[in-house]
Design a protein around this motif. Structure first.
Motif, PDB file in Angstrom:
ATOM      1  N   GLN A 148       0.824  -1.211   0.000  1.00  0.00           N
ATOM      2  CA  GLN A 148       0.000   0.000   0.000  1.00  0.00           C
ATOM      3  C   GLN A 148       0.857   1.259   0.000  1.00  0.00           C
ATOM      4  O   GLN A 148       0.575   2.217  -0.710  1.00  0.00           O
ATOM      5  N   PHE A 149       1.887   1.273   0.830  1.00  0.00           N
ATOM      6  CA  PHE A 149       2.711   2.477   0.923  1.00  0.00           C
ATOM      7  C   PHE A 149       3.547   2.687  -0.333  1.00  0.00           C
ATOM      8  O   PHE A 149       3.672   3.824  -0.811  1.00  0.00           O
ATOM      9  N   VAL A 150       4.076   1.613  -0.891  1.00  0.00           N
ATOM     10  CA  VAL A 150       4.787   1.743  -2.166  1.00  0.00           C
ATOM     11  C   VAL A 150       3.818   2.257  -3.235  1.00  0.00           C
ATOM     12  O   VAL A 150       4.136   3.160  -4.012  1.00  0.00           O
ATOM     13  N   GLY A 151       2.606   1.693  -3.244  1.00  0.00           N
ATOM     14  CA  GLY A 151       1.594   2.120  -4.214  1.00  0.00           C
ATOM     15  C   GLY A 151       1.178   3.568  -4.031  1.00  0.00           C
ATOM     16  O   GLY A 151       0.958   4.295  -5.015  1.00  0.00           O
ATOM     17  N   LEU A 152       1.063   4.006  -2.786  1.00  0.00           N
ATOM     18  CA  LEU A 152       0.686   5.386  -2.515  1.00  0.00           C
ATOM     19  C   LEU A 152       1.689   6.361  -3.115  1.00  0.00           C
ATOM     20  O   LEU A 152       1.308   7.300  -3.833  1.00  0.00           O
ATOM     21  N   PHE A 153       2.960   6.159  -2.821  1.00  0.00           N
ATOM     22  CA  PHE A 153       3.956   7.114  -3.291  1.00  0.00           C
ATOM     23  C   PHE A 153       4.161   7.028  -4.802  1.00  0.00           C
ATOM     24  O   PHE A 153       4.437   8.041  -5.450  1.00  0.00           O
ATOM     25  N   ASP A 154       3.962   5.835  -5.368  1.00  0.00           N
ATOM     26  CA  ASP A 154       3.987   5.722  -6.823  1.00  0.00           C
ATOM     27  C   ASP A 154       2.818   6.490  -7.440  1.00  0.00           C
ATOM     28  O   ASP A 154       2.978   7.191  -8.451  1.00  0.00           O
ATOM     29  N   ALA A 155       1.636   6.367  -6.842  1.00  0.00           N
ATOM     30  CA  ALA A 155       0.458   7.053  -7.369  1.00  0.00           C
ATOM     31  C   ALA A 155       0.601   8.567  -7.259  1.00  0.00           C
ATOM     32  O   ALA A 155       0.248   9.313  -8.188  1.00  0.00           O
ATOM     33  N   LEU A 156       1.123   9.034  -6.137  1.00  0.00           N
ATOM     34  CA  LEU A 156       1.324  10.484  -5.982  1.00  0.00           C
ATOM     35  C   LEU A 156       2.298  11.014  -7.028  1.00  0.00           C
ATOM     36  O   LEU A 156       2.103  12.105  -7.577  1.00  0.00           O
ATOM     37  N   LYS A 157       3.320  10.244  -7.326  1.00  0.00           N
ATOM     38  CA  LYS A 157       4.286  10.649  -8.351  1.00  0.00           C
ATOM     39  C   LYS A 157       3.614  10.721  -9.715  1.00  0.00           C
ATOM     40  O   LYS A 157       3.805  11.684 -10.466  1.00  0.00           O
ATOM     41  N   ARG A 158       2.813   9.719 -10.047  1.00  0.00           N
ATOM     42  CA  ARG A 158       2.087   9.707 -11.323  1.00  0.00           C
ATOM     43  C   ARG A 158       1.159  10.901 -11.440  1.00  0.00           C
ATOM     44  O   ARG A 158       0.975  11.458 -12.521  1.00  0.00           O
ATOM     45  N   GLU A 159       0.577  11.288 -10.308  1.00  0.00           N
ATOM     46  CA  GLU A 159      -0.375  12.392 -10.301  1.00  0.00           C
ATOM     47  C   GLU A 159       0.302  13.757 -10.231  1.00  0.00           C
ATOM     48  O   GLU A 159      -0.370  14.789 -10.179  1.00  0.00           O
ATOM     49  N   GLY A 160       1.629  13.764 -10.190  1.00  0.00           N
ATOM     50  CA  GLY A 160       2.363  15.030 -10.128  1.00  0.00           C
ATOM     51  C   GLY A 160       2.310  15.687  -8.771  1.00  0.00           C
ATOM     52  O   GLY A 160       2.502  16.898  -8.660  1.00  0.00           O
ATOM     53  N   CYS A 161       2.063  14.897  -7.727  1.00  0.00           N
ATOM     54  CA  CYS A 161       1.920  15.435  -6.368  1.00  0.00           C
ATOM     55  C   CYS A 161       2.838  14.695  -5.397  1.00  0.00           C
ATOM     56  O   CYS A 161       2.466  14.430  -4.247  1.00  0.00           O
ATOM     57  N   ALA A 162       4.035  14.381  -5.836  1.00  0.00           N
ATOM     58  CA  ALA A 162       4.933  13.530  -5.049  1.00  0.00           C
ATOM     59  C   ALA A 162       5.255  14.102  -3.678  1.00  0.00           C
ATOM     60  O   ALA A 162       5.510  13.343  -2.732  1.00  0.00           O
ATOM     61  N   ASN A 163       5.251  15.407  -3.539  1.00  0.00           N
ATOM     62  CA  ASN A 163       5.694  16.031  -2.282  1.00  0.00           C
ATOM     63  C   ASN A 163       4.548  16.521  -1.403  1.00  0.00           C
ATOM     64  O   ASN A 163       4.777  17.269  -0.450  1.00  0.00           O
ATOM     65  N   VAL A 164       3.321  16.091  -1.695  1.00  0.00           N
ATOM     66  CA  VAL A 164       2.176  16.631  -0.964  1.00  0.00           C
ATOM     67  C   VAL A 164       2.105  16.093   0.467  1.00  0.00           C
ATOM     68  O   VAL A 164       1.510  16.721   1.350  1.00  0.00           O
ATOM     69  N   LEU A 165       2.704  14.937   0.698  1.00  0.00           N
ATOM     70  CA  LEU A 165       2.711  14.367   2.050  1.00  0.00           C
ATOM     71  C   LEU A 165       3.946  13.500   2.223  1.00  0.00           C
ATOM     72  O   LEU A 165       4.636  13.164   1.265  1.00  0.00           O
ATOM     73  N   GLY A 166       4.233  13.160   3.470  1.00  0.00           N
ATOM     74  CA  GLY A 166       5.347  12.274   3.795  1.00  0.00           C
ATOM     75  C   GLY A 166       4.865  11.113   4.643  1.00  0.00           C
ATOM     76  O   GLY A 166       3.661  10.905   4.823  1.00  0.00           O
TER      77      GLY A 166
END
Length: 257
Positions: A148-166
């Motif tokens: 889930q966590f790997v998927g979350l950060f991959d999805a945020l990157k795809r969406e152009g929002c990689a830095n929106v949360l940590g």
């Protein structure tokens, strides 16, 4: 000489009942005496529902700041609802409460993230916020799996929002989900902004959180994989028979570990 790391004490380390009975301020004072840099306020440990009112949180935040501590606001609410959708109401409430407290971080559980991260919607909520959003790996399969966590950060990157949360990386919680903490650290270190320090002992329903041994090579190896510039939180139970001494010892140890 090794640089020291900022250490916070999580309110629950002092025991749930003492925090609910005496309130967070007393234990923030104990954290300051121990030499901690920060203190984590836990929403589920408020003795009264009124303690979560914004006015009460502003007062508590002022008291914590006057002690020279920064704060974390932790809520058991999840960022993603059971259907995988962003829980915008939970995020908005947590942000309002954390902002009132003056917190450095607002910490939520991940929840039922599936495929879509809703990064733009999160970014809209966070616009202008003075607090940093972090999600924590929990003890349940939903919200605690490495995938889930790997998927979350991959999805945020795809969406152009990689830095929106940590991420808040809880070393001990991985045990509940059958994940080796070292494997998780290798996969997620780039996203970790806060570390919860504890280990898990026991098995199954009899598993519980405990203090790491100061010479535990497995715990040390996980810390070595995680970024050193991020703060570490003491979330394991402190020795109630000598609370000040144990807290000070543990803060000094984690700061240098």
């Amino acid at each position: 000489m090794t640089n020291t790391v900022e250490v916070a004490i999580v309110a629950s380390a002092f025991g749930a009942d003492p925090v609910r009975t005496a309130g967070h301020r007393k234990w923030a004072e104990a954290s300051r005496r121990a030499g901690a840099a920060g203190f984590e306020v836990r929403r589920e440990l408020f003795g009264y529902e009124a303690d979560a009112a914004l006015q009460r949180l502003r007062a508590l935040g002022k008291q914590i700041a006057e002690l020279g501590l920064w704060s974390v606001y932790s809520t058991p609410a999840s960022l993603y609802a059971a259907d995988g959708q962003l829980d915008a109401a939970a995020l908005s409430l947590a942000l309002d409460q954390a902002t009132a407290l003056g917190a450095r971080f607002v910490k939520l559980q991940l929840g039922a993230f599936a495929h879509h991260a809703y990064g733009e919607a999160i970014a809209t909520h966070m616009r202008g916020a003075s607090v940093r959003l972090v999600v924590e790996n929990g003890q349940l399969a939903r919200g605690g799996s490495l995938a889930q966590f790997v998927g979350l950060f991959d999805a945020l990157k795809r969406e152009g929002c990689a830095n929106v949360l940590g991420m808040t990386f809880d070393i001990g919680n991985w045990a509940w989900c059958g994940v080796a903490p070292l494997d998780a650290a290798a996969a997620l270190a780039a996203h970790v902004e806060y570390v919860h320090c504890k280990v898990a002992v026991g098995e199954g329903a009899r598993r519980f959180a405990a203090a790491p041994a100061t010479d535990d090579p497995r715990f040390a190896a996980v810390l070595d994989k995680l970024p050193r510039h991020v703060p570490r939180g003491i979330e394991f139970p402190l020795d109630t028979a000598r609370i000040d001494e144990d807290a000070a010892h543990r803060v000094a140890w984690l700061a240098a570990a």
